[in-house]
Design a protein around this motif. Structure first.
Motif, PDB file in Angstrom:
ATOM      1  N   SER A  80      48.629   0.877 -26.180  1.00 52.73           N
ATOM      2  CA  SER A  80      49.761   0.307 -25.447  1.00 52.73           C
ATOM      3  C   SER A  80      50.825  -0.258 -26.374  1.00 52.73           C
ATOM      4  O   SER A  80      51.986  -0.368 -26.003  1.00 52.73           O
ATOM      5  N   GLN A  81      50.444  -0.605 -27.607  1.00 51.87           N
ATOM      6  CA  GLN A  81      51.398  -1.214 -28.528  1.00 51.87           C
ATOM      7  C   GLN A  81      52.582  -0.291 -28.809  1.00 51.87           C
ATOM      8  O   GLN A  81      53.738  -0.688 -28.724  1.00 51.87           O
ATOM      9  N   ALA A  82      52.272   0.963 -29.138  1.00 51.57           N
ATOM     10  CA  ALA A  82      53.337   1.896 -29.481  1.00 51.57           C
ATOM     11  C   ALA A  82      54.244   2.145 -28.282  1.00 51.57           C
ATOM     12  O   ALA A  82      55.474   2.188 -28.415  1.00 51.57           O
ATOM     13  N   ALA A  83      53.633   2.292 -27.099  1.00 46.68           N
ATOM     14  CA  ALA A  83      54.432   2.562 -25.899  1.00 46.68           C
ATOM     15  C   ALA A  83      55.348   1.395 -25.577  1.00 46.68           C
ATOM     16  O   ALA A  83      56.520   1.579 -25.240  1.00 46.68           O
ATOM     17  N   ARG A  84      54.846   0.172 -25.704  1.00 47.85           N
ATOM     18  CA  ARG A  84      55.658  -0.983 -25.350  1.00 47.85           C
ATOM     19  C   ARG A  84      56.738  -1.243 -26.402  1.00 47.85           C
ATOM     20  O   ARG A  84      57.837  -1.671 -26.079  1.00 47.85           O
ATOM     21  N   SER A  85      56.414  -0.985 -27.660  1.00 45.25           N
ATOM     22  CA  SER A  85      57.414  -1.140 -28.695  1.00 45.25           C
ATOM     23  C   SER A  85      58.554  -0.146 -28.478  1.00 45.25           C
ATOM     24  O   SER A  85      59.729  -0.481 -28.613  1.00 45.25           O
ATOM     25  N   VAL A 142      66.962  -9.935 -12.649  1.00 48.55           N
ATOM     26  CA  VAL A 142      66.063  -9.305 -13.611  1.00 48.55           C
ATOM     27  C   VAL A 142      66.180  -7.793 -13.439  1.00 48.55           C
ATOM     28  O   VAL A 142      66.129  -7.276 -12.315  1.00 48.55           O
ATOM     29  N   LEU A 143      66.376  -7.098 -14.547  1.00 47.94           N
ATOM     30  CA  LEU A 143      66.460  -5.641 -14.541  1.00 47.94           C
ATOM     31  C   LEU A 143      65.191  -5.081 -15.158  1.00 47.94           C
ATOM     32  O   LEU A 143      64.878  -5.383 -16.325  1.00 47.94           O
ATOM     33  N   THR A 144      64.453  -4.310 -14.395  1.00 52.42           N
ATOM     34  CA  THR A 144      63.247  -3.664 -14.915  1.00 52.42           C
ATOM     35  C   THR A 144      63.493  -2.166 -15.017  1.00 52.42           C
ATOM     36  O   THR A 144      64.162  -1.567 -14.166  1.00 52.42           O
ATOM     37  N   PHE A 145      62.951  -1.570 -16.062  1.00 46.20           N
ATOM     38  CA  PHE A 145      63.255  -0.189 -16.409  1.00 46.20           C
ATOM     39  C   PHE A 145      62.013   0.692 -16.283  1.00 46.20           C
ATOM     40  O   PHE A 145      60.924   0.316 -16.729  1.00 46.20           O
ATOM     41  N   THR A 146      62.207   1.852 -15.699  1.00 47.00           N
ATOM     42  CA  THR A 146      61.166   2.879 -15.699  1.00 47.00           C
ATOM     43  C   THR A 146      61.552   3.911 -16.742  1.00 47.00           C
ATOM     44  O   THR A 146      62.668   4.459 -16.703  1.00 47.00           O
ATOM     45  N   LYS A 168      59.455   1.187 -25.617  1.00 48.57           N
ATOM     46  CA  LYS A 168      60.228   0.801 -24.441  1.00 48.57           C
ATOM     47  C   LYS A 168      61.175  -0.339 -24.769  1.00 48.57           C
ATOM     48  O   LYS A 168      62.314  -0.368 -24.299  1.00 48.57           O
ATOM     49  N   ARG A 169      60.707  -1.291 -25.588  1.00 51.39           N
ATOM     50  CA  ARG A 169      61.598  -2.383 -25.987  1.00 51.39           C
ATOM     51  C   ARG A 169      62.822  -1.832 -26.706  1.00 51.39           C
ATOM     52  O   ARG A 169      63.955  -2.262 -26.449  1.00 51.39           O
ATOM     53  N   ASP A 170      62.616  -0.864 -27.599  1.00 54.64           N
ATOM     54  CA  ASP A 170      63.738  -0.282 -28.336  1.00 54.64           C
ATOM     55  C   ASP A 170      64.722   0.399 -27.385  1.00 54.64           C
ATOM     56  O   ASP A 170      65.947   0.311 -27.562  1.00 54.64           O
ATOM     57  N   ILE A 171      64.193   1.091 -26.380  1.00 59.81           N
ATOM     58  CA  ILE A 171      65.052   1.801 -25.428  1.00 59.81           C
ATOM     59  C   ILE A 171      65.874   0.810 -24.607  1.00 59.81           C
ATOM     60  O   ILE A 171      67.082   0.987 -24.413  1.00 59.81           O
ATOM     61  N   VAL A 172      65.209  -0.256 -24.115  1.00 62.92           N
ATOM     62  CA  VAL A 172      65.920  -1.255 -23.313  1.00 62.92           C
ATOM     63  C   VAL A 172      66.981  -1.957 -24.156  1.00 62.92           C
ATOM     64  O   VAL A 172      68.111  -2.177 -23.715  1.00 62.92           O
ATOM     65  N   VAL A 195      56.496  -7.204 -19.845  1.00 64.33           N
ATOM     66  CA  VAL A 195      57.079  -5.869 -19.943  1.00 64.33           C
ATOM     67  C   VAL A 195      58.525  -5.966 -20.419  1.00 64.33           C
ATOM     68  O   VAL A 195      59.287  -6.792 -19.906  1.00 64.33           O
ATOM     69  N   PRO A 196      58.950  -5.146 -21.388  1.00 59.59           N
ATOM     70  CA  PRO A 196      60.348  -5.172 -21.826  1.00 59.59           C
ATOM     71  C   PRO A 196      61.300  -4.955 -20.657  1.00 59.59           C
ATOM     72  O   PRO A 196      61.160  -4.008 -19.882  1.00 59.59           O
ATOM     73  N   ALA A 197      62.271  -5.843 -20.530  1.00 62.68           N
ATOM     74  CA  ALA A 197      63.208  -5.811 -19.402  1.00 62.68           C
ATOM     75  C   ALA A 197      64.474  -6.522 -19.834  1.00 62.68           C
ATOM     76  O   ALA A 197      64.684  -6.789 -21.021  1.00 62.68           O
ATOM     77  N   ALA A 198      65.339  -6.849 -18.868  1.00 61.18           N
ATOM     78  CA  ALA A 198      66.564  -7.584 -19.155  1.00 61.18           C
ATOM     79  C   ALA A 198      66.738  -8.678 -18.117  1.00 61.18           C
ATOM     80  O   ALA A 198      66.361  -8.510 -16.951  1.00 61.18           O
ATOM     81  N   VAL A 199      67.313  -9.796 -18.558  1.00 62.59           N
ATOM     82  CA  VAL A 199      67.548 -10.929 -17.664  1.00 62.59           C
ATOM     83  C   VAL A 199      69.020 -11.293 -17.728  1.00 62.59           C
ATOM     84  O   VAL A 199      69.583 -11.471 -18.814  1.00 62.59           O
ATOM     85  N   TRP A 200      69.652 -11.408 -16.559  1.00 58.77           N
ATOM     86  CA  TRP A 200      71.051 -11.793 -16.473  1.00 58.77           C
ATOM     87  C   TRP A 200      71.128 -13.217 -15.962  1.00 58.77           C
ATOM     88  O   TRP A 200      70.547 -13.554 -14.919  1.00 58.77           O
TER      89      TRP A 200
END
Length: 290
Positions: A174-179, A252-256, A181-185, A238-243
């Motif tokens: 899960s580490q690689a996948a979450r890292s 809160v913006l959550t990304f698929t 996703k963080r980069d993409i967000v 989970v990597p996301a964004a907060v306004w």
């Protein structure tokens, strides 16, 4: 009356730890609270006798309640095995490992049984799960764990070791996948702030959806120049964004993300739901080393 007061004081003293332990064993805040309440009822019905270690005694009671709940949960799943399972939700976690850990990441990594690993913990037997959580997270000895799960200390050690191997394997995957996703967000937020339409298109799937807005071009146009106040964050891990506006979190913006592309963005503005979220703001790109 004096005994009841003594029990109340000891229970209050250990309540936070007992709740944290129940949460990590059950994976649900509501079930954890129910387990702690059930433990309190058992405590009030039991005589304290010669209790020399209240913390250990209460830990044992809560652990047994959790074990019963896990076994009942497993039985329900076996009974409904013939039905189609629900669509799996994206795993959520309190941990977010990255190659370059910020202080926020390190604090989250310290929780070795974050919600992200609940998916893996759910595949363990109740005995494996208790042995692992009690020993690896709460430093309960195998001599104390054994009687809770009706095993010898050596057998409890083996169960915890087996569970640990499976959890560590899942964490690594899960580490690689979450890292990633963080980069993409983070890249999406940067492109949105600067109004870089081409960069947004590169990050979005051609069929990306945001509410009623559909298609990569339409989503890119919608977000171009609009994320000035949005911050990269971990939302329930989970990597996301907060306004935020004037210090108050408004959305809160959550990304698929699928195959390296953003396929959907959900925007949640419900204040009640936002209050219940575990939000950790993260530094923007380039801020970690300042």
């Amino acid at each position: 009356m004096a005994e009841h007061d003594w029990l109340s004081e000891r229970f209050a003293e250990h309540h936070d730890r007992l709740h944290a332990m129940a949460y990590r064993m059950l994976g649900s805040p509501a079930e954890a609270e129910d387990a702690v309440q059930e433990a309190w009822l058992r405590v009030t019905r039991a005589g304290t006798g010669q209790v020399e270690n209240p913390g250990g005694w209460l830990t044992t009671i809560v652990a047994r309640v959790c074990l019963n709940l896990l076994e009942a949960r497993r039985n329900r799943r076996e009974e409904s095995a013939g039905a189609l399972p629900p669509e799996p939700a994206e795993p959520q976690a309190r941990i977010h490992p990255t190659g370059q850990a910020s202080p926020e990441d390190e604090a989250l990594l310290a929780d070795s049984v974050g919600v992200a690993l609940m998916v893996v913990l759910d595949t363990l037997t109740p005995a494996e799960r208790l042995a692992f959580v009690l020993h690896d997270v709460f430093a309960v000895s195998f001599g104390e764990i054994g009687p809770v799960i009706d095993r010898s200390p050596a057998a409890a050690r083996q169960l915890a070791s087996r569970a640990r191997r499976r959890v560590q394997g899942a964490a690594g995957a899960s580490q690689a996948a979450r890292s990633a996703k963080r980069d993409i967000v983070a890249a999406f937020l940067a492109a949105s702030r600067s109004g870089d339409f081409a960069a947004l298109l590169e990050l979005l799937d051609p069929d990306a959806v945001v509410g009623e807005v559909r298609g990569g071009h339409a989503v890119a146009a919608f977000f171009a120049g609009r994320a000035q106040a949005a911050r990269l964050a971990l939302v329930d891990g989970v990597p996301a964004a907060v306004w935020s506006h004037r210090g108050l979190r408004k959305a809160v913006l959550t990304f698929t993300v699928d195959d390296g592309k953003i396929t959907g963005i959900a925007i949640d503005t419900d204040p009640d739901r936002l209050r219940d979220l575990d939000i950790v703001l993260l530094p923007a790109a380039g801020e970690e080393r300042r």
